[in-house]
Design an enzyme around this catalytic site. Structure first.
Site, short mmCIF file in Angstrom:
data_model
loop_
_atom_site.label_atom_id
_atom_site.label_comp_id
_atom_site.label_asym_id
_atom_site.label_seq_id
_atom_site.Cartn_x
_atom_site.Cartn_y
_atom_site.Cartn_z
N ILE A 1 3.64 -3.01 -7.58
CA ILE A 1 4.71 -2.85 -6.61
C ILE A 1 6.02 -3.14 -7.34
CG2 ILE A 1 4.38 -5.24 -5.84
CD1 ILE A 1 5.43 -4.47 -3.11
N SER A 2 7.00 -2.25 -7.18
CA SER A 2 8.26 -2.37 -7.91
C SER A 2 8.99 -3.65 -7.53
CB SER A 2 9.16 -1.17 -7.64
OG SER A 2 8.58 0.02 -8.14
#
Length: 697
Positions: A94-95
């Site tokens: 997840i960024s």
């Protein structure tokens, strides 16, 4: 912050062990009720986003609204609001929040826009976009991830977000055109299909370039046939896999290959060109490579861990050269003053103090009781033996704050010899601290709950009295007075440190590094205007905190920052790093030393760029006006690894990585691709040593 229930004494070297927060403590159980997550979310927006330049109020509000803890893998909820990428299912990530916000801001999304996201992942970015746009379509190529994202979106009631499974590089032609398209993976080029599905006036934001050498590209469709592109800076994303992206084996997909396209030099190639190979540690040429910093008043030598042999041997080689050829007389290390004072008496041939405790007996003993430090100590003693003037001899000093017990003993011993009446007063003043000397951390709890705060005034008064009589006492023995005065300062700082550490936050870290810097200043003042110092400390202490998460996100300063602010270009900050190998470290505070395998560096880290250069050991000069193109490429924030006396490979991203801007953090960087753990001193290293040798049995 999440509430902590302590089941033991705190990790006093939390910040030495890792640059992350106190959650690194194994003996603390964490609770994170909803109210705490809301506070953490607000802090993330205020510090990680707004302070770093995100200005769009709608984007900030969207980031403040969506619960990121609902989109991370189970067990990582407590890390949801750190500004870092986190692992999710299917070996994806997840960024980091800043990247999500920056891409959303660049896309200029309006409330009635139709938006396409490529690479839905856990669904978090799609949820954020749903707060900004009228309708969001998100494509995920992993079926299992797409299903999870769809379930999370539905559970939160976000009914304007539609999660699809498929090849995102082809877009969604049946739903086009889109006012904004955001791509959460890096392609070799901008997929033609996505450009054609962008509405006139719309914005497409996508990472473009070879892995390890990506830029964030903003494409604006001006007319049906005209597009404008803008480079938003260097980034690091996972590869965009698909028909118009990369193949699974890392090659360009056939439909996206541009024959004859020129390939710019990659970042690792630029590093390789600028790197200066390091000879062996015993080769005089090793030290000569650092002559460029010999004119500075302070040279700070870092380390990426407290247990790596190459870092110790490299710093020792540099130290020997600077002492021998450039008149450096102060070696100041991240160690307790009383322990280092025992070493100093030995290396400068000062009288041995009978009954002095053996130094560095407390955890982590291997940090200073190791074969590399032993070799340096012997060398310093031999070198000083040829220097008649005591003031010109190279001394060994401790900068740190922890050994309150040893400092109290040193002050009282000194006053007993030079001023017995003053010693009686000091004993009375230090009396309130005495019960806590063996475990000073317990003083913090007592000071808060049992009225021991009056000790602060007592120890400060004692420090002032000692300094007030500076001239009288210094006539007897200047070195002894410096030792006693610094111990008194240490007690005053330590009293406050152990008290405020229970409040948490940046204050205890800042107090510790400020104390270390002030100790360095006192040493320089005591040795005269021409004195020059070499500092040994962790990268987290000697790199400029202002260009790391320490300063930008947590309001922390460090000795490197303070040296730059005070000495300017007269201070050289030199960092050290490695890719893999072994390290001496513990799993828990006060635990046994283990030789642990160091994980290979992450693909999105500075360390991986150095590893991919193909160079095994080198010096990289980061000074302004040297390698300017490389410095610009390195100037985009990346992850940097910090290992202290504690190393936890299983949670390495959360426990040991932090974001930094390396060419602003350091003036130079020393790289060893594969490293080995330090060798702690054992009985076999003590045979035949003189009684006065501080490391003898």
């Amino acid at each position: 912050m999440p509430r902590a229930r302590s089941s033991g004494s705190p990790n006093l070297a939390c910040r030495s062990a890792t640059t992350n927060c106190i959650r690194c403590l194994p003996q603390v159980e964490w609770e994170a009720p909803m109210a705490d997550f809301l506070k953490l979310r607000d802090r993330m927006v205020d510090i990680h986003l707004a302070r770093r330049g995100i200005r769009d109020s709608r984007v900030l509000q969207a980031m403040r609204t969506v619960p990121r803890e609902r989109f991370v893998r189970e067990g990582l909820e407590d890390f949801a609001y750190e500004d870092s990428a986190l692992p999710i299912e299917e070996e994806q990530t997840i960024s980091q929040p800043y990247i999500v916000a920056a891409m959303a801001e660049a896309a200029e999304i309006q409330s009635d826009d139709r938006v396409l996201e490529v690479g839905a992942g856990s669904g978090y970015a799609a949820a954020v976009l749903g707060q900004l746009a009228g309708e969001v379509f998100a494509i995920e190529r992993h079926t299992a991830l797409g299903k999870l994202a769809r379930e999370r979106i539905a559970a939160l009631g976000y009914d304007n977000v539609d999660i699809r499974v498929g090849d995102g590089t082809r877009g969604l032609a049946d739903q086009a055109p889109f006012d904004a398209i955001l791509v959460a993976a890096g392609g070799p080029d901008v997929p033609a299909a996505l450009k054609q599905q962008l509405a006139v006036g719309g914005h497409l934001v996508i990472p473009v370039g070879d892995p390890g050498d990506q830029k964030l590209c903003k494409v604006t469709r001006i007319t049906e046939s005209r597009f404008e592109e803008e480079n938003l800076g260097a980034v690091m994303f996972v590869p965009l896999i698909g028909e118009q992206g990369w193949q699974e084996d890392g090659r360009r997909a056939a439909s996206n290959h541009l024959p004859g396209a020129s390939k710019s030099q990659s970042l690792p190639e630029m590093i390789a060109d600028a790197a200066e190979d390091l000879p062996g540690f015993d080769d005089p040429a090793f030290g000569r490579l650092f002559d460029r910093f010999a004119g500075r008043r302070v040279v700070l030598l870092g380390e990426a861990s407290h247990g790596t042999g190459e870092f110790y041997r490299a710093r020792a080689a540099i130290t020997r050269h600077l002492i021998t050829h450039h008149n450096f007389t102060i070696v100041a290390v991240e160690a307790d003053w009383p322990d280092a004072a025992t070493i100093d008496r030995y290396v400068r041939h000062r009288p041995h103090r009978a009954g002095t405790d053996k130094p560095f007996q407390r955890f982590p003993t291997w940090m200073w009781r190791n074969t590399d430090i032993q070799e340096l100590i012997h060398w310093m003693r031999d070198h000083n033996d040829m220097v008649d003037d005591m003031e010109a001899r190279a001394g060994f000093y401790g900068l740190d704050i922890y050994n309150m017990s040893g400092s109290i003993g040193a002050v009282l011993d000194y006053l007993d010899r030079v001023d017995p009446d003053a010693a009686k007063v000091a004993r009375e003043r230090y009396g309130c601290l005495t019960p806590w000397q063996s475990n000073p951390a317990t003083y913090g709890r007592a000071a808060l709950s049992r009225g021991y705060a009056e000790c602060e005034k007592a120890v400060i008064d004692q420090c002032r009295d000692l300094l007030r009589k500076r001239l009288d006492y210094a006539k007897d023995d200047g070195d002894a007075f410096l030792d006693a005065a610094q111990n008194a300062r240490l007690i005053a700082s330590a009293e406050r440190y152990y008290r405020i550490m229970y409040y948490g936050g940046a204050e205890s870290w800042n107090l510790r590094d400020t104390h270390m810097f002030e100790t360095l200043q006192n040493l320089l003042d005591a040795r005269g205007p021409d004195a020059k110092a070499i500092v040994w400390a962790h990268n987290s202490h000697i790199g400029d905190a202002r260009v790391t998460d320490m300063g930008a996100a947590r309001d922390e300063l460090n000795i490197g920052q303070l040296c730059r602010e005070t000495f300017g270009s007269d201070a050289a900050l030199i960092g050290f790093g490695t890719h893999t190998g072994t390290v001496a470290a513990a799993t828990d505070w006060d635990g046994d030393m283990q030789v642990k395998r160091v994980n290979p560096s992450r693909a999105d880290s500075y360390e991986r760029q150095f590893h991919d250069s193909g160079k095994s050991r080198f010096l990289l000069d980061l000074s302004p006006e040297r390698h300017d193109a490389l410095r610009r490429r390195l100037a985009e924030p990346r992850l940097e690894r910090f290992i202290g006396v504690i190393y936890r490979p299983d949670t390495e991203l959360q426990s040991h990585y932090s974001q930094a801007i390396l060419p602003e953090q350091f003036d130079a960087f020393v790289w060893f691709d594969r490293t080995q753990a330090v060798t702690p001193l054992g009985p076999e290293h003590h045979r035949g040593v003189p009684e006065t040798y501080p490391f003898g049995e």
